[in-house]
Design an enzyme around this catalytic site. Structure first.
Site, PDB file in Angstrom:
ATOM      1  N   GLU A  83      14.904  13.028  33.406  1.00  0.00           N
ATOM      2  CA  GLU A  83      16.345  12.893  33.633  1.00  0.00           C
ATOM      3  C   GLU A  83      16.688  11.600  34.397  1.00  0.00           C
ATOM      4  O   GLU A  83      17.515  11.586  35.300  1.00  0.00           O
ATOM      5  CB  GLU A  83      16.921  14.132  34.315  1.00  0.00           C
TER       6      GLU A  83
ATOM      7  N   ILE B 278      10.248  16.481  24.475  1.00  0.00           N
ATOM      8  CA  ILE B 278      11.437  17.312  24.454  1.00  0.00           C
ATOM      9  C   ILE B 278      11.134  18.719  24.984  1.00  0.00           C
ATOM     10  O   ILE B 278      10.373  19.481  24.372  1.00  0.00           O
ATOM     11  CB  ILE B 278      12.055  17.383  23.027  1.00  0.00           C
TER      12      ILE B 278
ATOM     13  N   GLY C  51      -5.732  20.975  54.541  1.00  0.00           N
ATOM     14  CA  GLY C  51      -7.073  20.381  54.503  1.00  0.00           C
ATOM     15  C   GLY C  51      -7.707  20.574  53.130  1.00  0.00           C
ATOM     16  O   GLY C  51      -7.029  20.476  52.103  1.00  0.00           O
ATOM     17  N   GLY C  52      -8.997  20.903  53.120  1.00  0.00           N
ATOM     18  CA  GLY C  52      -9.721  21.078  51.847  1.00  0.00           C
ATOM     19  C   GLY C  52      -9.076  22.158  50.985  1.00  0.00           C
ATOM     20  O   GLY C  52      -9.039  22.046  49.748  1.00  0.00           O
TER      21      GLY C  52
ATOM     22  N   GLU D 159      12.723   8.963  22.722  1.00  0.00           N
ATOM     23  CA  GLU D 159      11.945   8.651  21.515  1.00  0.00           C
ATOM     24  C   GLU D 159      10.687   7.888  21.932  1.00  0.00           C
ATOM     25  O   GLU D 159      10.637   7.356  23.051  1.00  0.00           O
ATOM     26  CB  GLU D 159      12.770   7.746  20.591  1.00  0.00           C
TER      27      GLU D 159
ATOM     28  N   ILE E 181      -1.999  19.479  55.618  1.00  0.00           N
ATOM     29  CA  ILE E 181      -2.091  20.552  56.623  1.00  0.00           C
ATOM     30  C   ILE E 181      -3.121  21.601  56.190  1.00  0.00           C
ATOM     31  O   ILE E 181      -3.846  22.165  57.005  1.00  0.00           O
ATOM     32  CB  ILE E 181      -0.693  21.187  56.870  1.00  0.00           C
TER      33      ILE E 181
ATOM     34  N   ARG F 129      -4.816  29.210  60.694  1.00  0.00           N
ATOM     35  CA  ARG F 129      -6.075  28.461  60.679  1.00  0.00           C
ATOM     36  C   ARG F 129      -6.453  28.024  62.098  1.00  0.00           C
ATOM     37  O   ARG F 129      -5.671  27.360  62.787  1.00  0.00           O
ATOM     38  CB  ARG F 129      -5.899  27.233  59.777  1.00  0.00           C
TER      39      ARG F 129
ATOM     40  N   ALA G 213      17.592  16.479  22.946  1.00  0.00           N
ATOM     41  CA  ALA G 213      16.591  15.462  22.611  1.00  0.00           C
ATOM     42  C   ALA G 213      17.203  14.069  22.607  1.00  0.00           C
ATOM     43  O   ALA G 213      17.939  13.707  21.684  1.00  0.00           O
ATOM     44  CB  ALA G 213      15.983  15.787  21.242  1.00  0.00           C
ATOM     45  N   LEU G 214      16.886  13.308  23.659  1.00  0.00           N
ATOM     46  CA  LEU G 214      17.340  11.925  23.773  1.00  0.00           C
ATOM     47  C   LEU G 214      16.163  10.971  23.558  1.00  0.00           C
ATOM     48  O   LEU G 214      16.253  10.006  22.821  1.00  0.00           O
ATOM     49  CB  LEU G 214      17.945  11.669  25.164  1.00  0.00           C
TER      50      LEU G 214
HETATM   51  C1  LIG Z   1       7.851  17.039  31.431  1.00  0.00           C
HETATM   52  C2  LIG Z   1       8.868  16.164  30.782  1.00  0.00           C
HETATM   53  C3  LIG Z   1      10.006  16.748  30.226  1.00  0.00           C
HETATM   54  C4  LIG Z   1      10.953  15.954  29.574  1.00  0.00           C
HETATM   55  N1  LIG Z   1      12.023  16.553  28.944  1.00  0.00           N
HETATM   56  C5  LIG Z   1      12.872  15.788  28.192  1.00  0.00           C
HETATM   57  C6  LIG Z   1      13.909  16.398  27.398  1.00  0.00           C
HETATM   58  O1  LIG Z   1      14.072  17.627  27.389  1.00  0.00           O
HETATM   59  N2  LIG Z   1      14.715  15.587  26.658  1.00  0.00           N
HETATM   60  C7  LIG Z   1      14.567  14.234  26.623  1.00  0.00           C
HETATM   61  O2  LIG Z   1      15.311  13.575  25.920  1.00  0.00           O
HETATM   62  N3  LIG Z   1      13.576  13.630  27.349  1.00  0.00           N
HETATM   63  C8  LIG Z   1      12.735  14.368  28.118  1.00  0.00           C
HETATM   64  N4  LIG Z   1      11.715  13.770  28.841  1.00  0.00           N
HETATM   65  C9  LIG Z   1      11.562  12.316  28.786  1.00  0.00           C
HETATM   66  C10 LIG Z   1      11.938  11.619  30.080  1.00  0.00           C
HETATM   67  O3  LIG Z   1      13.323  11.687  30.286  1.00  0.00           O
HETATM   68  C11 LIG Z   1      11.394  10.179  29.996  1.00  0.00           C
HETATM   69  O4  LIG Z   1       9.990  10.260  30.095  1.00  0.00           O
HETATM   70  C12 LIG Z   1      11.958   9.284  31.091  1.00  0.00           C
HETATM   71  O5  LIG Z   1      13.331   9.054  30.886  1.00  0.00           O
HETATM   72  C13 LIG Z   1      11.240   7.938  31.171  1.00  0.00           C
HETATM   73  O6  LIG Z   1      11.092   7.356  29.908  1.00  0.00           O
HETATM   74  P1  LIG Z   1       9.642   6.831  29.446  1.00  0.00           P
HETATM   75  O7  LIG Z   1       8.672   7.914  29.670  1.00  0.00           O
HETATM   76  O8  LIG Z   1       9.771   6.284  28.064  1.00  0.00           O
HETATM   77  O9  LIG Z   1       9.294   5.659  30.427  1.00  0.00           O
HETATM   78  P2  LIG Z   1       9.757   4.133  30.315  1.00  0.00           P
HETATM   79  O10 LIG Z   1      11.221   4.064  30.084  1.00  0.00           O
HETATM   80  O11 LIG Z   1       8.878   3.426  29.358  1.00  0.00           O
HETATM   81  O12 LIG Z   1       9.470   3.604  31.786  1.00  0.00           O
HETATM   82  C14 LIG Z   1       8.176   3.247  32.250  1.00  0.00           C
HETATM   83  C15 LIG Z   1       8.329   2.727  33.686  1.00  0.00           C
HETATM   84  O13 LIG Z   1       9.168   1.559  33.689  1.00  0.00           O
HETATM   85  C16 LIG Z   1      10.225   1.744  34.601  1.00  0.00           C
HETATM   86  N5  LIG Z   1      11.421   1.060  34.102  1.00  0.00           N
HETATM   87  C17 LIG Z   1      12.013   1.125  32.883  1.00  0.00           C
HETATM   88  N6  LIG Z   1      13.100   0.356  32.846  1.00  0.00           N
HETATM   89  C18 LIG Z   1      13.232  -0.220  34.058  1.00  0.00           C
HETATM   90  C19 LIG Z   1      14.161  -1.123  34.668  1.00  0.00           C
HETATM   91  N7  LIG Z   1      15.219  -1.584  33.995  1.00  0.00           N
HETATM   92  N8  LIG Z   1      13.950  -1.502  35.941  1.00  0.00           N
HETATM   93  C20 LIG Z   1      12.895  -1.033  36.639  1.00  0.00           C
HETATM   94  N9  LIG Z   1      11.977  -0.194  36.147  1.00  0.00           N
HETATM   95  C21 LIG Z   1      12.146   0.221  34.872  1.00  0.00           C
HETATM   96  C22 LIG Z   1      10.447   3.251  34.645  1.00  0.00           C
HETATM   97  O14 LIG Z   1      11.146   3.646  35.813  1.00  0.00           O
HETATM   98  C23 LIG Z   1       9.007   3.732  34.609  1.00  0.00           C
HETATM   99  O15 LIG Z   1       8.474   3.651  35.903  1.00  0.00           O
HETATM  100  C24 LIG Z   1      10.767  14.549  29.517  1.00  0.00           C
HETATM  101  C25 LIG Z   1       9.635  13.976  30.091  1.00  0.00           C
HETATM  102  C26 LIG Z   1       8.693  14.760  30.701  1.00  0.00           C
HETATM  103  C27 LIG Z   1       7.466  14.101  31.257  1.00  0.00           C
END
Ligand SMILES: Cc1cc2nc3c(=O)[nH]c(=O)nc-3n(C[C@H](O)[C@H](O)[C@H](O)COP(=O)(O)OP(=O)(O)OC[C@H]3O[C@@H](n4cnc5c(N)ncnc54)[C@H](O)[C@@H]3O)c2cc1C
Length: 407
Positions: free
Chosen positions: A386, A170, A362-363, A140, A360, A284, A137-138
């Site tokens: 990630e 998470i 289609g519908g 927030e 490819i 198809r 969990a990273l």
């Molecule tokens: C299905 C799923 C599973 C996940 N699993 C985990 C997990 O197990 N553990 C965990 O810790 N997290 C997890 N996450 C969280 C995930 O890693 C984050 O959603 C991701 O890192 C993006 O953070 P955010 O959603 O807060 O988007 P934000 O950081 O708010 O970004 C929003 C947009 O702004 C862009 N952006 C931000 N900063 C910049 C910059 N400096 N320059 C250009 N563009 C920028 C981003 O690319 C994005 O397009 C998961 C998310 C999902 C959807």
């Protein structure tokens, strides 16, 4: 006519790994043929359920922690390339089931690399055997791409750290009995003051809320973890006293591995889409001919083939370099460049390939019955978690500018 045979391995798999790779490919393929069904995939996708039964079976075969040593319950395979091939095969067979079970151990490698011997011996084997899931969990609510300053704090009080904060999005939070939390131990030091903690979800003050309604990867449960004054004994600092304030660096070093693994997942998803589109195009018939005879369809299939072929090369290469990285022979910031290049290239091209597959069909491509709609939903988050494509793009350029990677 003479019989032709491919005389070279198109993916340049090193000789010493060839028999291991062939064996895991065959075993993974047979596993998927035997246990993966479309009905089960649709059921877990609809109900957002973790396929425990399959996960346990995969654990028995050593697929969950394929390259971890057997003394920790792992599969004991000698190269990360073998884990890439397991991922490719299982995800190719079914994106929802394959990704779902393989992500059950998400983050476990971080404990393997950075945990103390006691922590590893106690906590890795039940996950590696497919009996328990794990989390890292990273993220927030206010810190996603930017985790250099976290709101979750861990305050030292005698022999304990008291954790307070919220982790969101998470993977496995709703099913896991334990996992890792990244928290600020010294808030004034920013990312230099973060530490990884092992916590149990049934400890007082821990509250886990499942997050439902994901677009795809719905066999992989997602949740929010609330920490309200959770007393964590100091023995649960990952890596022991030496792990204090190393959390941010360790999280990034782990992501170097995780991002390459995402590449293998996206590769499996591209192949899944290609298989269905290729099959459909042959069957198809429109204007009196199978649609595969139309050049505009051939152009899409050819582009899909190119992108898959080169993505596979990139994924295999990155896994072979991971072997050296895990041994400590590759500088983490060099690995970061290779991991980000691989993740961005493969996941962005997965979108192109899967989109062509929908076109490819289609519908039918838009309908649940033909699976490519689900493959699309499953793949989309590979460009977000990630590290988003944007964040990985910044890493690539930063590595080039600072000389950690050159072309
Ligand atoms: C299905 C799923 C599973 C996940 N699993 C985990 C997990 O197990 N553990 C965990 O810790 N997290 C997890 N996450 C969280 C995930 O890693 C984050 O959603 C991701 O890192 C993006 O953070 P955010 O959603 O807060 O988007 P934000 O950081 O708010 O970004 C929003 C947009 O702004 C862009 N952006 C931000 N900063 C910049 C910059 N400096 N320059 C250009 N563009 C920028 C981003 O690319 C994005 O397009 C998961 C998310 C999902 C959807």
């Amino acid at each position: 006519m003479a019989e032709f045979r491919i005389m070279v391995d198109p993916y340049l798999i090193p000789e010493q790994y060839k028999s291991e790779i062939e064996l895991v490919r065959k075993t993974a393929r047979e596993f998927a043929q035997r246990y993966f069904t479309r009905e089960l995939a649709r059921e877990v996708d609809h109900k957002e359920e973790f396929p425990w039964d399959l996960y346990r079976k995969a654990g028995e075969l050593g697929f969950i922690a394929a390259t971890l040593p057997p003394e920790y319950g792992g599969g004991g395979l000698t190269t990360e390339l073998a884990s890439a091939v397991i991922t490719e095969e299982l995800v190719r067979a079914d994106t929802t089931l394959g990704q779902g079970i393989l992500s059950g151990a998400f983050g476990l490698y971080a404990l393997y690399l950075f945990g103390t011997e006691e922590q590893k011996k106690q906590y890795i084997p039940p996950v590696a055997r497919g009996e328990k899931t794990f989390f890292l969990a990273l993220t927030e609510p206010d810190h996603g791409s930017d985790i250099t300053q976290l709101s979750t704090v861990a305050k030292k009080e005698g022999d304990y750290y008291v954790l307070k904060g919220i982790k969101t999005f998470i993977t496995n939070a709703p099913t896991a009995e334990y996992g890792l939390i990244l928290a600020q131990t010294e808030p004034e030091k920013g990312y230099r003051g973060q530490t990884l903690f092992l916590i149990h979800t049934d400890w007082p003050g821990v509250d886990v809320k499942p997050l439902k309604g994901k677009m795809g990867q719905r066999a992989s449960p997602l949740g929010e973890i609330r920490l309200d004054g959770v007393k964590v004994p100091k023995e649960y600092v990952v890596g022991g006293p030496e792990g204090l304030n190393k959390g941010f660096y360790w999280a990034l070093q782990y992501l170097n591995i995780g991002r390459v693994h995402v590449g293998a997942v996206a590769l499996g998803m591209m192949l899944a889409a290609f298989d269905r589109a290729y099959d459909f195009a042959q069957k198809r018939v429109q204007f009196g001919r199978p649609i595969i005879e139309f050049q505009l369809i051939q152009q899409k299939l050819a582009e899909m083939a190119q992108l898959i072929d080169i993505s596979r090369l990139a994924v295999y290469r990155a896994h072979l370099i991971l072997d050296e990285y895990i041994k400590g022979a590759v500088e983490p910031r060099t690995m970061a460049a290779i991991s980000s290049i691989t993740k961005v290239f493969v996941t962005e091209n997965a979108t192109k390939v899967i989109d062509h597959a929908i076109q490819i069909l289609g519908g039918s491509g838009y309908m649940e019955e033909y699976d490519v709609e689900r493959i699309w939903r499953d793949h989309r988050v590979t460009r977000i978690y990630e590290g988003t494509t944007e964040i990985n793009t910044l890493t690539i350029v930063d590595s080039l500018r600072r000389g950690f990677y050159t072309l």
